[in-house]
Design a protein around this motif. Structure first.
Motif, short mmCIF file in Angstrom:
data_model
loop_
_atom_site.label_atom_id
_atom_site.label_comp_id
_atom_site.label_asym_id
_atom_site.label_seq_id
_atom_site.Cartn_x
_atom_site.Cartn_y
_atom_site.Cartn_z
N TYR A 1 -6.76 -2.55 5.35
CA TYR A 1 -5.62 -2.81 4.45
C TYR A 1 -5.24 -4.28 4.42
O TYR A 1 -4.36 -4.68 3.69
CB TYR A 1 -4.38 -2.01 4.91
N ASP B 1 3.85 2.79 14.46
CA ASP B 1 3.61 2.88 13.00
C ASP B 1 4.90 2.53 12.27
O ASP B 1 5.95 2.32 12.90
CB ASP B 1 3.12 4.29 12.62
N LEU B 2 4.81 2.48 10.95
CA LEU B 2 5.99 2.21 10.13
C LEU B 2 7.01 3.34 10.34
O LEU B 2 6.61 4.50 10.51
CB LEU B 2 5.59 2.14 8.65
N GLY C 1 -0.69 6.76 12.37
CA GLY C 1 -0.56 7.78 11.34
C GLY C 1 0.05 9.07 11.87
O GLY C 1 1.08 9.07 12.54
N GLY D 1 7.75 0.18 13.71
CA GLY D 1 7.71 -1.25 13.42
C GLY D 1 6.56 -1.62 12.50
O GLY D 1 5.75 -0.77 12.11
N ASP D 2 6.53 -2.91 12.19
CA ASP D 2 5.44 -3.48 11.40
C ASP D 2 4.51 -4.16 12.40
O ASP D 2 4.95 -5.08 13.11
CB ASP D 2 6.03 -4.49 10.41
N PHE D 3 3.26 -3.71 12.49
CA PHE D 3 2.42 -4.24 13.57
C PHE D 3 2.12 -5.72 13.43
O PHE D 3 1.75 -6.37 14.39
CB PHE D 3 1.15 -3.41 13.80
N SER E 1 -7.33 2.41 14.46
CA SER E 1 -8.27 3.25 13.71
C SER E 1 -7.91 3.26 12.23
O SER E 1 -6.81 3.67 11.85
CB SER E 1 -8.23 4.67 14.29
N ASP E 2 -8.82 2.78 11.42
CA ASP E 2 -8.66 2.80 9.96
C ASP E 2 -7.39 2.10 9.48
O ASP E 2 -6.66 2.62 8.62
CB ASP E 2 -8.70 4.25 9.43
N ILE E 3 -7.09 0.95 10.06
CA ILE E 3 -5.93 0.19 9.58
C ILE E 3 -6.32 -1.22 9.10
O ILE E 3 -5.65 -1.79 8.27
CB ILE E 3 -4.81 0.08 10.64
N GLY F 1 -0.81 1.84 14.22
CA GLY F 1 -1.02 2.42 12.88
C GLY F 1 -1.60 3.82 13.06
O GLY F 1 -2.51 4.22 12.36
N THR G 1 6.51 6.47 8.33
CA THR G 1 5.35 7.30 8.71
C THR G 1 5.68 8.11 9.97
O THR G 1 5.25 9.25 10.12
CB THR G 1 4.12 6.40 8.97
N HIS H 1 0.83 -1.21 0.00
CA HIS H 1 0.00 0.00 0.00
C HIS H 1 0.87 1.26 0.00
O HIS H 1 2.08 1.19 0.16
CB HIS H 1 -1.02 -0.03 1.14
N PHE I 1 1.54 3.66 1.96
CA PHE I 1 2.41 4.04 3.07
C PHE I 1 3.74 3.28 3.02
O PHE I 1 4.74 3.72 3.56
CB PHE I 1 1.70 3.79 4.42
C1 SAM Z 1 -5.24 5.23 6.92
S1 SAM Z 1 -3.89 5.49 8.00
C2 SAM Z 1 -4.74 5.60 9.54
C3 SAM Z 1 -4.06 6.56 10.46
C4 SAM Z 1 -4.75 6.77 11.81
N1 SAM Z 1 -4.91 5.55 12.55
C5 SAM Z 1 -6.06 7.48 11.64
O1 SAM Z 1 -7.12 6.90 11.98
O2 SAM Z 1 -6.07 8.63 11.17
C6 SAM Z 1 -3.13 3.88 8.10
C7 SAM Z 1 -1.85 3.88 8.93
O3 SAM Z 1 -1.43 2.53 9.13
C8 SAM Z 1 -0.02 2.49 9.01
N2 SAM Z 1 0.37 1.12 8.68
C9 SAM Z 1 -0.05 0.40 7.62
N3 SAM Z 1 0.49 -0.84 7.64
C10 SAM Z 1 1.26 -0.90 8.76
C11 SAM Z 1 2.06 -1.92 9.35
N4 SAM Z 1 2.16 -3.14 8.78
N5 SAM Z 1 2.68 -1.66 10.53
C12 SAM Z 1 2.56 -0.43 11.11
N6 SAM Z 1 1.80 0.57 10.59
C13 SAM Z 1 1.17 0.34 9.43
C14 SAM Z 1 0.30 3.50 7.94
O4 SAM Z 1 1.65 3.92 7.97
C15 SAM Z 1 -0.68 4.61 8.26
O5 SAM Z 1 -0.15 5.53 9.16
#
Ligand code: SAM
Length: 326
Positions: free
Chosen positions: A238, A190-191, A169, A216-218, A233-235, A167, A194, A124, A126
């Protein structure tokens, strides 16, 4: 029962022309070039090194779409274009629409995706384009500022000492929660790419001493903790069902004995045909992520129950579910 569509409406649904006209105008940054001035098509073409006749057709269509106005051959921004589509304006939302424009090629492959079940993308935005990801987060942050405050109040965090926003953001929700509850500490997980953005936002509001960053990678790395509350929230849209179930199970192990997990997302109704926006979003996420999907609140609650959470409830219809560890 909703009324049946007319043929005219079917045609209207099939015309994506206006979408691409608007996205192209944003990509070319026509609105910033106009700003509060008025230019003829040839003046604007000269300024932006564009082809005059081609540009004039685009500008005329934008007038018909009510994004621009035209008087005596001179084009000006409408007030909404001036407010939201001029780059120097603090309320600029063009970056989110530029993301949509960049996904155009993927949409062109939707037929293949439906035939084969394979999305044209492997990662994706990000992961693949941190700069565009940062621009998108800036818009999401602006949009989310108001809802972040409401979420913070709604979650009643008086008893919570340390929350993790997984995540998280730009840190929008962590910032809103810490501003609402002066005793609260937060970690944004978060990554790493980011978190460069997140760090700036947290410094801007002077919360560096209360909000820490954990890169990190969650799915793969330790989330730290134990925390009193985990927010996602909103993760989850994906990722696929199994990955989300595993992540919810992992979060359980990073919570205190009486900890809570809150999942906020764009959930579907049980029949999966509403809300309308979310059904289209599910198609968008299918085409533009490797394994993304939209889920029902029941599915999210099932992940929680399987992980061992108790008192699992839908706090807000199709938006927020919560479970507690003890
Ligand atoms: C749509 S944004 C949501 C941001 C925030 N939670 C919000 O509600 O506004 C998705 C977030 O998930 C993070 N993300 C996606 N895959 C990830 C992973 N495998 N590990 C850590 N963070 C991740 C992205 O970097 C991004 O900041």
């Amino acid at each position: 029962m909703p009324r049946e569509l007319s043929l005219a409406e079917i045609f209207q649904l099939g015309y994506y022309w206006e979408t691409k006209i608007l996205l192209t105008a944003i990509k070319l940054d026509l609105f910033s070039a106009l700003d509060s001035r008025s230019f003829s098509s040839s003046e604007l073409a000269n300024r932006l090194t564009l082809h005059d006749r081609s540009l004039s057709l685009l500008l005329n269509a934008l007038v018909a779409m009510r994004v621009l106005a035209k008087h005596d051959g001179q084009f000006t921004n409408s007030s909404v274009a001036q407010q939201y589509l001029v780059k120097t304006n603090p309320e600029y939302v063009g970056n989110l629409l530029i993301l949509h424009d960049s996904e155009w090629e993927n949409w062109g492959k939707i037929e293949d995706t439906i035939r084969t079940g394979t999305s044209p993308v492997r990662q994706h935005v990000f992961e693949t384009n941190p700069e565009m990801g940062a621009n998108v987060l800036a818009v999401l942050d602006r949009i989310g500022r108001g809802s972040g405050v409401n979420l913070a109040k709604y979650l009643q965090l008086d008893e919570v000492e340390h929350l993790v926003d997984i995540g998280g953001g730009a840190g929008t929700n962590a910032i809103a929660c810490c501003q609402e509850y002066p005793h609260l500490k937060a970690t944004v997980f978060d990554l790493p790419q980011t978190l460069h953005v997140t760090e700036r936002y947290i410094k801007d509001v002077g919360l560096e001493d209360r909000i820490s960053l954990k890169p990190g990678d969650f799915n793969a790395d330790s989330l730290g903790g134990p925390y009193d509350l985990a927010l996602m929230s909103d993760i989850l849209h994906y990722q696929d069902h199994q990955t989300n179930a595993a992540l919810v199970g992992k979060v359980f192990t990073h919570l205190q004995g009486n900890g809570r997990l809150v999942i906020k997302d764009r959930f579907l109704d049980p029949g999966r045909t509403s809300p309308a926006w979310t059904t289209a979003f599910a198609v968008h996420i299918m085409v533009n992520t490797e394994h993304g999907d939209c889920f029902t609140t029941q599915e999210a609650m099932d992940w929680m129950v399987t992980a061992g959470f108790q008192s699992v409830t839908e706090l807000e219809t199709r938006a927020i579910v919560q479970g507690t560890k003890a």
